[in-house]
Enzyme design. Structure first.
Site, PDB file in Angstrom:
ATOM      1  N   SER A   1       0.846  -1.204   0.000  1.00  0.00           N
ATOM      2  CA  SER A   1       0.000   0.000   0.000  1.00  0.00           C
ATOM      3  C   SER A   1       0.866   1.232   0.000  1.00  0.00           C
ATOM      4  O   SER A   1       1.926   1.260   0.628  1.00  0.00           O
ATOM      5  CB  SER A   1      -0.888   0.026   1.243  1.00  0.00           C
ATOM      6  OG  SER A   1      -1.811  -1.015   1.164  1.00  0.00           O
TER       7      SER A   1
ATOM      8  N   LYS B   1      -3.863  -0.958  -9.331  1.00  0.00           N
ATOM      9  CA  LYS B   1      -3.867  -0.094  -8.149  1.00  0.00           C
ATOM     10  C   LYS B   1      -5.279   0.355  -7.855  1.00  0.00           C
ATOM     11  O   LYS B   1      -5.957   0.891  -8.739  1.00  0.00           O
ATOM     12  CB  LYS B   1      -2.983   1.127  -8.391  1.00  0.00           C
ATOM     13  CG  LYS B   1      -1.601   0.876  -7.936  1.00  0.00           C
ATOM     14  CD  LYS B   1      -0.782   2.117  -7.907  1.00  0.00           C
ATOM     15  CE  LYS B   1       0.657   1.685  -7.729  1.00  0.00           C
ATOM     16  NZ  LYS B   1       1.561   2.784  -7.801  1.00  0.00           N
TER      17      LYS B   1
ATOM     18  N   ASP C   1       6.846  13.859  -9.593  1.00  0.00           N
ATOM     19  CA  ASP C   1       6.997  13.128  -8.339  1.00  0.00           C
ATOM     20  C   ASP C   1       8.027  12.011  -8.503  1.00  0.00           C
ATOM     21  O   ASP C   1       7.794  10.886  -8.092  1.00  0.00           O
ATOM     22  CB  ASP C   1       5.624  12.574  -7.928  1.00  0.00           C
ATOM     23  CG  ASP C   1       5.598  12.115  -6.479  1.00  0.00           C
ATOM     24  OD1 ASP C   1       6.477  12.548  -5.708  1.00  0.00           O
ATOM     25  OD2 ASP C   1       4.714  11.315  -6.126  1.00  0.00           O
TER      26      ASP C   1
HETATM   27  N1  LIG Z   1       4.340  -1.610 -11.602  1.00  0.00           N
HETATM   28  C1  LIG Z   1       4.758  -2.219 -10.497  1.00  0.00           C
HETATM   29  N2  LIG Z   1       5.496  -3.326 -10.568  1.00  0.00           N
HETATM   30  C2  LIG Z   1       5.922  -3.947  -9.455  1.00  0.00           C
HETATM   31  N3  LIG Z   1       5.646  -3.548  -8.227  1.00  0.00           N
HETATM   32  C3  LIG Z   1       4.907  -2.444  -8.073  1.00  0.00           C
HETATM   33  C4  LIG Z   1       4.424  -1.719  -9.209  1.00  0.00           C
HETATM   34  N4  LIG Z   1       3.714  -0.658  -8.765  1.00  0.00           N
HETATM   35  C5  LIG Z   1       3.753  -0.715  -7.428  1.00  0.00           C
HETATM   36  N5  LIG Z   1       4.459  -1.784  -7.009  1.00  0.00           N
HETATM   37  C6  LIG Z   1       4.732  -2.135  -5.621  1.00  0.00           C
HETATM   38  O1  LIG Z   1       3.530  -2.079  -4.877  1.00  0.00           O
HETATM   39  C7  LIG Z   1       3.760  -1.525  -3.601  1.00  0.00           C
HETATM   40  C8  LIG Z   1       2.786  -0.373  -3.393  1.00  0.00           C
HETATM   41  O2  LIG Z   1       3.058   0.605  -4.383  1.00  0.00           O
HETATM   42  P1  LIG Z   1       2.392   2.019  -4.419  1.00  0.00           P
HETATM   43  O3  LIG Z   1       2.892   2.688  -5.644  1.00  0.00           O
HETATM   44  O4  LIG Z   1       0.927   1.870  -4.235  1.00  0.00           O
HETATM   45  O5  LIG Z   1       2.924   2.743  -3.145  1.00  0.00           O
HETATM   46  P2  LIG Z   1       4.359   3.286  -2.828  1.00  0.00           P
HETATM   47  O6  LIG Z   1       5.143   3.415  -4.090  1.00  0.00           O
HETATM   48  O7  LIG Z   1       4.932   2.406  -1.787  1.00  0.00           O
HETATM   49  O8  LIG Z   1       4.056   4.696  -2.221  1.00  0.00           O
HETATM   50  P3  LIG Z   1       3.606   6.019  -2.967  1.00  0.00           P
HETATM   51  O9  LIG Z   1       2.171   6.156  -2.649  1.00  0.00           O
HETATM   52  O10 LIG Z   1       4.448   7.043  -2.344  1.00  0.00           O
HETATM   53  O11 LIG Z   1       3.848   5.847  -4.429  1.00  0.00           O
HETATM   54  C9  LIG Z   1       5.211  -1.090  -3.546  1.00  0.00           C
HETATM   55  O12 LIG Z   1       5.949  -2.052  -2.855  1.00  0.00           O
HETATM   56  C10 LIG Z   1       5.639  -1.086  -4.986  1.00  0.00           C
HETATM   57  O13 LIG Z   1       6.987  -1.462  -5.155  1.00  0.00           O
END
Ligand SMILES: Nc1ncnc2c1ncn2[C@@H]1O[C@H](COP(=O)(O)OP(=O)(O)OP(=O)(O)O)[C@@H](O)[C@H]1O
Length: 706
Positions: free
Chosen positions: A30, A52, A149
């Site tokens: 998350s 997401k 960002d």
């Molecule tokens: N395209 C992707 N491929 C692999 N893993 C992903 C991908 N997008 C997100 N994740 C993984 O999912 C998890 C949650 O990602 P998310 O982008 O929702 O939050 P975050 O990056 O931790 O925080 P922020 O809200 O600051 O972006 C993280 O561990 C991230 O590495």
């Protein structure tokens, strides 16, 4: 809106399928805005993708459209260095985004792993990854899109290749504001100009890449400090540190270039790629180049840029209006306009030397007409003022007389005075109160209340002349609009959740989406335009959703510019490069004048109405289209993140301590150092409490808004 499953259920292991095709496999984690899941796309060979889910609460229909619109824009970006954006849809109370899956996870995790292993990343890898990121950034800038960002958590690894992700998600969720990138989790990658609220531009993305590069070399942030303020201060005031000596001087030089404080001196992504050390390395990275090259093809870039522009037509009107003023030196697209900030030079040629397109010329003419109209109005108001002064003298005497009883030669009750000063709106049969919204026309030495009032009355009078029943000639556009039911009320109702969201925004967020090139123009050099200035008033005093002088949401923009579309709606006008003949320009401009006049009056009414109904500007609105709900989600997520880092018990202690320390409850305000010392009693590493500070900040904002 369809009923949605409770959030908890959505995170269970039980297989669920969204949009009839995405089968959830597992939760990845998350973030600030929601939860990411690994899923299989049943309609695409069960390919792994990331879904997401972002809770957005009760979205208004037009807000949904806004988010979808932005999402469609992102889906057009196609580059090996950018996480592919596949799909977006609404599922119950969740806005879902489907992107490419990067099996290597994010760079933040990677750096943590390297750190834990006690190793470091060698120069060749740092160079290769940085170049990959620069190529991706160069690509998106050539499409006139800014990331806003960039941070290690938003960079993903697939087949050992870097991919920039989370494109615009914060923008989708927080509105296109600088604030969107201000508190999305970390300020470590934010440039001095963003922190100083001087606006985000393409060079700010380059700064972030510089910070990421430093982190690759040192596994630490380039600017560290205990607490939010300390980090921000260092970014703005302190020079970037050198890379460790094991990295070459050349690499250090590249890094230092990317972290030049002044954005105008900082190189663009293209310029960094041209630095000798990088360009030599590029030659060795043939595979990366081969992939990247397809995407830097200029022709294709232009074609895709115009596709993106089309997609964002509703939003791009902002840039269209502003573009002649902009200096987009950083943009390389052939139809990017470079103008020095002032009108001038040959007709149809911007002072920067490039030829203006017909559409741009038309817009400039519109603005010039509008300026002329403002001048006329001001002149008329001045004349009226002289008359009024004389009249006032007479009225004064009348008043004196009216208060005298008849037997003393007076008139009794002050009816004459009342009648003389009341201006009536012919449609509402209700007296107008003099407003100061015409402030924009007046220079500071002319801020004479009375002149403003007279100008206001002049607008009303002119408007009344055109809307009075039996007025000869065809009804003007305003009358037509009113008869179509487009009333000022409709306007104010259009944007319930984005009221005055611009209050804390900077001018540059406006062209972040399509035209956010480097180089800032001096807004003060611009001639006054009535529409602009009325809207500036509005931004400060009312609830209409204008950003820096132009309607912000697509719907609102359509309502306003729809009037222009009556004569601009030839299909070609979509394309800024189409040359419209001189004859067409003349004809169109005859219409522009009336139109502008109607628009002004229309705005005057809208302002009158909206300022009467809603003058309170809520901080909620800074959060953009998703308003307080998004903030609540964010608060919840940050709290969760803090607990993850500190553990429940330590978090509670640190939170309580920081809340008190920050509010200065103990009598005197503590220094940052004292606060950190105090924190040490509760947590091993006070800098782990960084996020707690952000949580407090957001909570305070929420409290203020409510
Ligand atoms: N395209 C992707 N491929 C692999 N893993 C992903 C991908 N997008 C997100 N994740 C993984 O999912 C998890 C949650 O990602 P998310 O982008 O929702 O939050 P975050 O990056 O931790 O925080 P922020 O809200 O600051 O972006 C993280 O561990 C991230 O590495």
């Amino acid at each position: 809106m369809a009923p949605s499953r409770p959030t908890k259920d959505r995170e269970t292991k039980e297989a669920r399928v969204l949009a009839n095709r995405y089968e959830i496999v597992k939760k990845l984690g998350s973030g600030n805005f929601g939860t990411a899941f690994l899923c299989k796309d049943r309609k695409c060979n069960n390919e792994f993708k990331v879904l997401k889910e972002i809770s957005v609460g009760d979205l208004q229909p037009d807000e949904t459209v806004d988010a979808m619109h932005e999402a469609r824009l992102l889906s057009k970006l196609n580059h090996p260095g950018i996480v592919k954006f596949h799909d977006s849809f609404i599922d119950g109370e969740f806005f879902c985004i489907v992107t490419e899956y990067c099996e290597g996870g994010d760079l933040d995790h990677k750096i943590t792993d390297v750190k834990k292993s006690g190793k470091s990343i060698d120069e060749k890898t740092v160079l290769s990854w940085t170049i990959q990121l620069l190529l991706a950034v160069q690509y998106m800038h050539s499409r006139r899109v800014l990331h806003r960002d960039l941070k290690t958590r938003n960079i993903f690894i697939r087949n050992n290749r870097m991919k920039i992700g989370d494109f615009g998600i914060s923008r989708i969720l927080m509105g296109t504001t600088d604030m969107a990138s201000t508190f999305t989790g970390t300020p470590y990658y934010m440039s001095p100009e963003v922190l100083k609220h001087e606006g985000y531009n393409s060079k700010s993305d380059v700064w972030s890449i510089g910070c990421i590069m430093f982190e690759l070399c040192t596994l630490e942030h380039a600017f560290m400090g205990q607490g939010l303020m300390a980090v921000m201060y260092k970014i703005v005031e302190k020079d970037a540190p050198d890379l460790p000596s094991k990295y070459s001087k050349n690499l250090n030089e590249v890094f230092k270039n990317m972290l030049i404080k002044e954005p105008e001196k900082r190189p663009s992504a293209t310029e960094v790629l041209k630095l000798p050390y990088i360009s030599q390395s590029l030659a060795k990275m043939k595979d990366v180049i081969a992939e990247g090259k397809q995407s830097i093809n200029e022709e294709e870039a232009n074609r895709e840029a115009s596709e993106l522009a089309k997609l964002l037509r509703e939003k791009s009107h902002l840039d269209d209006l502003r573009s002649p003023y902009e200096t987009m030196e950083d943009m390389e697209s052939s139809h990017t306009l470079t103008v020095g900030g002032k009108w001038g030079g040959e007709e149809g040629v911007a002072s920067g030397g490039k030829k203006l397109t017909a559409r741009e010329r038309l817009r400039i003419k519109k603005m010039q007409e509008a300026d002329k109209r403002a001048q006329d109005l001001k002149q008329a108001a001045k004349v009226q003022l002289v008359e009024n002064t004389e009249r006032r003298e007479k009225l004064k005497m009348s008043l004196e007389k009216s208060t005298l009883p008849a037997w003393k030669g007076g008139y009794g009750e002050g009816t004459i005075l009342k009648e003389a000063i009341t201006v009536r709106d012919p449609r509402k049969e209700k007296p107008y109160k003099p407003k100061d919204y015409l402030e924009g026309y007046l220079s500071s030495d002319e801020e004479d209340e009375e002149l403003k009032t007279v100008m206001h009355q002049t607008v009303i009078r002119r408007h009344s002349e055109r809307t009075l029943p039996n007025h000869s000639g065809t009804p003007d556009r305003l009358t037509q609009s009113l008869s179509r039911g487009v009333t000022p009320r409709t306007l104010t109702e259009h944007t319930p959740n984005t009221l005055s969201m611009t209050v804390k925004q900077q001018p540059h967020h406006l062209h972040s989406t399509l035209g956010g090139g480097g180089g800032m123009r001096n807004l003060d050099e611009r001639p006054i335009t009535p529409m602009k200035d009325l809207m500036v008033y509005d931004r400060e005093h009312s609830s209409l959703d204008f950003k820096d002088g132009v309607p912000d949401t697509a719907d609102l923009a359509n309502t306003f510019y729809g009037q222009y579309d009556d004569f601009e709606n030839d299909e070609d006008s979509d394309n800024a490069d189409i040359v419209v003949g001189a004859h067409a320009d003349v004809e169109e401009n005859t219409l522009v004048k009336d139109d502008q006049e109607a628009l002004m009056d229309y705005l005057a009414m809208a302002l009158e109405k909206s300022s009467a109904e809603s003058t309170v500007v809520s901080d909620d609105t800074v959060l953009g289209p998703f308003g307080p709900h998004a903030r609540d989600t964010k608060i919840k997520n940050i709290r969760g993140e803090c607990i993850k880092i500190l553990g429940e018990a330590d978090f509670q202690k640190a939170y309580k301590y920081l809340r008190e320390a920050r509010s200065g409850k103990e009598g005197k305000e503590k220094s940052e150092k004292e606060i950190m010392e105090g924190l040490r009693k509760f947590v091993k590493n006070p800098s782990d409490c960084f996020m707690v500070d952000q949580l407090l900040f957001l909570e305070d904002q929420a409290k203020m808004a409510s």
